[in-house]
Design a protein around this motif. Structure first.
Motif, short mmCIF file in Angstrom:
data_model
loop_
_atom_site.label_atom_id
_atom_site.label_comp_id
_atom_site.label_asym_id
_atom_site.label_seq_id
_atom_site.Cartn_x
_atom_site.Cartn_y
_atom_site.Cartn_z
N GLU A 57 0.84 -1.20 0.00
CA GLU A 57 0.00 0.00 0.00
C GLU A 57 0.88 1.25 0.00
N LYS A 58 1.96 1.19 0.72
CA LYS A 58 2.91 2.31 0.73
C LYS A 58 4.30 1.82 1.08
N SER A 59 5.27 2.22 0.27
CA SER A 59 6.67 1.91 0.57
C SER A 59 7.44 3.22 0.55
N VAL A 60 8.27 3.42 1.56
CA VAL A 60 9.00 4.68 1.66
C VAL A 60 10.49 4.39 1.85
N ALA A 61 11.33 5.13 1.10
CA ALA A 61 12.79 5.01 1.23
C ALA A 61 13.30 6.27 1.92
N TYR A 62 13.95 6.11 3.06
CA TYR A 62 14.46 7.26 3.81
C TYR A 62 15.98 7.35 3.68
N ILE A 63 16.46 8.57 3.71
CA ILE A 63 17.91 8.79 3.80
C ILE A 63 18.15 9.48 5.14
N ASP A 64 18.75 8.77 6.07
CA ASP A 64 18.93 9.35 7.40
C ASP A 64 20.22 8.92 8.10
N ARG A 94 13.83 12.75 1.37
CA ARG A 94 15.15 13.28 1.05
C ARG A 94 16.05 13.40 2.29
N PRO A 95 17.38 13.40 2.06
CA PRO A 95 18.28 13.59 3.19
C PRO A 95 17.94 14.90 3.90
N GLY A 96 17.93 14.90 5.20
CA GLY A 96 17.59 16.11 5.97
C GLY A 96 16.14 16.15 6.38
N ASN A 97 15.32 15.28 5.78
CA ASN A 97 13.89 15.28 6.14
C ASN A 97 13.64 14.58 7.47
N GLY A 98 14.60 13.79 7.91
CA GLY A 98 14.44 13.22 9.25
C GLY A 98 14.72 11.74 9.34
N ILE A 99 14.67 11.26 10.57
CA ILE A 99 14.95 9.85 10.86
C ILE A 99 13.72 9.03 10.46
N CYS A 100 13.97 7.92 9.77
CA CYS A 100 12.87 7.13 9.20
C CYS A 100 11.73 6.89 10.19
N HIS A 101 12.04 6.46 11.40
CA HIS A 101 10.96 6.07 12.33
C HIS A 101 10.15 7.28 12.78
N ILE A 429 2.53 21.00 8.62
CA ILE A 429 2.60 19.92 7.62
C ILE A 429 3.20 20.43 6.31
N ASP A 430 4.32 19.81 5.95
CA ASP A 430 4.99 20.18 4.71
C ASP A 430 5.70 18.92 4.21
N ASP A 431 5.09 18.26 3.24
CA ASP A 431 5.67 17.00 2.75
C ASP A 431 6.52 17.22 1.50
N SER A 432 7.00 18.45 1.31
CA SER A 432 7.71 18.71 0.06
C SER A 432 9.04 17.96 -0.03
N ALA A 433 9.56 17.48 1.11
CA ALA A 433 10.81 16.72 1.04
C ALA A 433 10.56 15.22 0.86
N VAL A 434 9.29 14.87 0.62
CA VAL A 434 8.99 13.46 0.29
C VAL A 434 8.58 13.44 -1.18
N LEU A 435 9.40 12.81 -2.01
CA LEU A 435 9.13 12.82 -3.45
C LEU A 435 8.29 11.60 -3.84
N ALA A 436 7.23 11.88 -4.58
CA ALA A 436 6.35 10.79 -5.01
C ALA A 436 7.02 10.02 -6.15
N PRO A 437 6.71 8.73 -6.28
CA PRO A 437 7.29 7.97 -7.40
C PRO A 437 6.68 8.35 -8.74
N ALA A 438 7.32 7.91 -9.80
CA ALA A 438 6.80 8.14 -11.15
C ALA A 438 5.54 7.29 -11.37
N THR A 439 4.69 7.70 -12.26
CA THR A 439 3.55 6.86 -12.63
C THR A 439 4.10 5.64 -13.40
#
Ligand code: MIC
Ligand code: SF4
Length: 642
Positions: A57-64, A94-101, A429-439
């Protein structure tokens, strides 16, 4: 008979096996997360499976973790993860957006859903009623491809909380108290469910501190019910629609019930070098402190840092102490800035670090030689801070600030009035540092960019009928994955370069291991109780595999590491009689006989060629695990069965 909270979620996601403690079950996984230090490998494995798009349903890749970028390596890995995520349907934080958990709790976690993450602290999600597990990268890759996640059906431990925490006593002290009661192996094979009247006094970030550190108990996961407090948190995150109430049935049965009276707790501290080495803060009064680090996925929420700011306001940290603060997410940092709390932190003389794991994983801010460091983190394993002889203590943010201000270990209750802080009704709330995947259409043209840091996996081969090899290393109890495959700023950038990493394998225990092991070609490792506790890093299996380790024989294993060994095609075997541990010595030549038959029967005989003695070993592999080992690991097995 009623069900426990975890049993309810398991029941809703069960795709194989029966819910009987000790039996293997297969779970459907709704969400996955990865971080960069394990993610590169997980995505290489996902690519090797040849699936176009994630089926979760949702998969997220974090850089932290690897955000230091002191050479091209980290940046290469970030670019690889960003492009592979875009192509295959994965959100990219994106890097800098925070710790995954921390970010996952704020923005993506959903009560009642299942989550696996290639990081052992994924159970943080239990703070909002998710059933969340730490796993090896390959298991996460399989789940991204829509495959089930296999675990042993855990026993259920219930912790009943009564009363209310006193001023300056915190959720971290609850975590340390349960570690004191159960020890670093007391949670093995169990899910810890938190309940009782006392939980109504704990906010979501406080609950998440507790589920986060359940990992240190060796627990399969930890979970709180989803209730009105969860609802308020999700609402403040603009995600009220994700709320659903979920709790245990009143007549649910538990294998063990533990009572903790919150009102009776005092500030606690874990001494070097294990999280369960817990005493009261007051008993260490006066110990000089060189460094204080506030942050990590355990204690970097807005609530934690608002308290820290309130305690530091108008004061200056002691000249002998170096203090760092790393907010858990960009949301936390920007809200600290908006309300002026950030200025109070900075004015005190504390150093502000990036919203990332940082010092927790030895990525900078290592203590001075022999230094005493008080950290709000979850692990104080030897050498993990990057300074081999440092003495790391684990504490709450309040106890950390007390030491920062006085220069010595100080019970925060001596500091006067405790700050009263509450969570906002609305987070920024500002999710601009989370990039959505391509269609799916656009994805066809996305190019996955790989740098020279990305090297091939170690090769595996199908299992032989018998294995003769030298016992190249014998170690004791509670060996952590930080011993097996250390992290830190010098080594972490090479998480996608197994040949390079191998030079550091077991270096904390024996610097000659890598060289000796490679020269021997094949080898065995012998360990004591709870072998492989700590991190989920599959590198602690892949690197020994590269160095020729064919089996690890121990008194007992930590759950995720045992699964990672099997995934890598290395046999985890336990002594039938733990006293036989003493009959094996480093340098002995050992033979494992009749492996195929033995694996089926659950009993394998080991001959010590030096003494002529025969030692019975046990293994309780499921059919699936046996097939994986026979094929030479999960990747070979998955390829063969596709
Ligand atoms: C850790 O805290 O040890 C880590 C770094 O987050 C690990 C993952 C890793 O080794 O990359 C974990 O806990 O799983
Ligand atoms: Fe990062 Fe430390 Fe949490 Fe691991 S324990 S995820 S290194 S902050």
């Amino acid at each position: 008979m009623g069900l426990t909270l975890a049993q309810k979620i398991i029941k809703n996601h069960l795709v194989g096996g029966t819910m009987k403690a000790g039996e293997e079950i297969a779970l459907k996984i709704d969400q996955t997360l990865t971080q960069d230090a394990t993610g590169t490998m997980a995505y290489l494995e996902f690519e090797a499976m040849g699936i176009d798009r994630v089926r979760t349903e949702k998969s997220v890749a974090y850089i932290d973790h690897n955000t230091l970028q002191s050479g091209f390596e980290n940046a290469d890995d970030h670019r690889y993860i960003q492009t592979v995520a875009k192509k295959h349907g994965i959100y990219f934080s994106r890097p800098g957006n925070g710790i995954c958990h921390q970010v996952h709790l704020e923005r993506f976690g959903v009560p009642g859903k299942t989550l696996i993450g290639s990081d052992s602290h994924t159970p943080t999600g239990g703070g909002i009623g998710m059933l969340a597990f730490g796993a090896g990268g390959l298991d996460v890759a399989v789940a991204m491809g829509g495959g089930a996640y296999y675990i042993t059906m855990p026993r259920m431990i219930r912790v009943n909380l009564t009363g209310k925490l006193n001023p300056f006593v915190t959720a971290k002290d609850v975590s340390l108290e349960i570690l004191r009661i159960l020890s670093v192996k007391g949670g093995v094979g169990s899910i810890i469910e938190w309940g009782g009247e006392g939980i109504k006094t704990l906010s979501v970030p406080e609950r998440a501190t507790i589920t986060n550190m359940g990992t240190e108990l060796g627990a399969t996961t930890s979970i709180f019910p989803s209730d009105e407090i969860t609802k308020a948190f999700l609402k403040a995150q603009g995600r009220e629609k994700d709320y659903q109430p979920i709790s245990a049935d009143p007549d649910a049965m538990y294998d063990r019930v533990i009572e903790i009276d919150l009102s009776a707790l005092k500030p606690l501290i874990a001494c070097p070098h294990m999280p369960d080495n817990v005493v009261t803060v007051e008993s260490l009064k006066g110990t000089k402190v060189d460094q204080v680090c506030i942050g990590s996925c355990t204690n970097s929420s807005l609530l934690d840092l608002l308290k820290v700011a309130a305690m530091l306001k108008g004061k200056t940290v002691a000249p002998s102490v170096s203090v760092s603060v790393s907010p858990g997410s960009r949301q936390v940092l920007s809200m600290l800035a908006d309300c002026g709390a950030l200025s109070d932190i900075l004015a005190s003389g504390a150093r502000l670090l990036e919203c990332a794991c940082g010092p927790c994983i030895g990525m900078g801010f290592s203590p001075n030689s022999g230094g005493v460091s008080l950290r709000t983190f979850n692990r104080n394993f030897e050498g993990r801070s990057g300074t081999r002889d440092a003495k790391v203590y684990l504490v709450s943010p309040e106890t950390a600030v007390a030491a920062a201000l006085t220069g010595e270990i100080t019970d925060p209750r001596l500091l006067g009035e405790a700050p009263v802080v509450s969570l906002p009704e609305q987070f920024r709330i500002d999710d601009s540092a989370v990039l959505a995947p391509a269609t799916p259409e656009e994805a066809k043209t996305v190019e996955v960019l790989r740098g020279p840091n990305i090297k091939e996996f170690p090769k595996t081969k199908p299992l032989d009928e018998s294995i003769s090899a030298e016992l190249t290393l014998k170690v004791g109890d509670n060996i952590t994955t930080d011993h097996i495959m250390p992290a830190g700023s010098k080594i972490l950038p090479y998480r996608s370069n197994i040949p390079y990493l191998s030079k550091f394998c077991f270096a904390v225990c024996d610097e000659s291991f890598a060289e000796r092991s490679k020269a021997a070609g094949n080898g065995f490792v012998v360990g004591g109780e709870n072998y492989g506790q700590g991190s989920s890093r599959e590198h602690a299996a892949l690197v020994p595999l590269y160095l020729g380790v064919r089996a690890v024989i121990a008194k007992s294993f930590a759950r995720i590491h045992a699964a990672n060994l099997i995934n890598a095609g290395i046999l985890p075997l336990t002594f039938s009689n733990p006293a036989d541990y003493d009959k094996l010595n480093q340098g002995d030549c050992l033979t494992l006989n009749d492996l195929k038959k033995g694996m089926k029967e659950g009993k394998i005989m080991l001959t010590n060629e030096k003494t002529g003695e025969t030692i019975p070993l046990v293994c309780s592999y499921t059919d699936r695990q046996r097939e994986i080992l026979l094929a030479g690991g999960l990747l070979a097995y998955t390829k063969a069965s596709n």
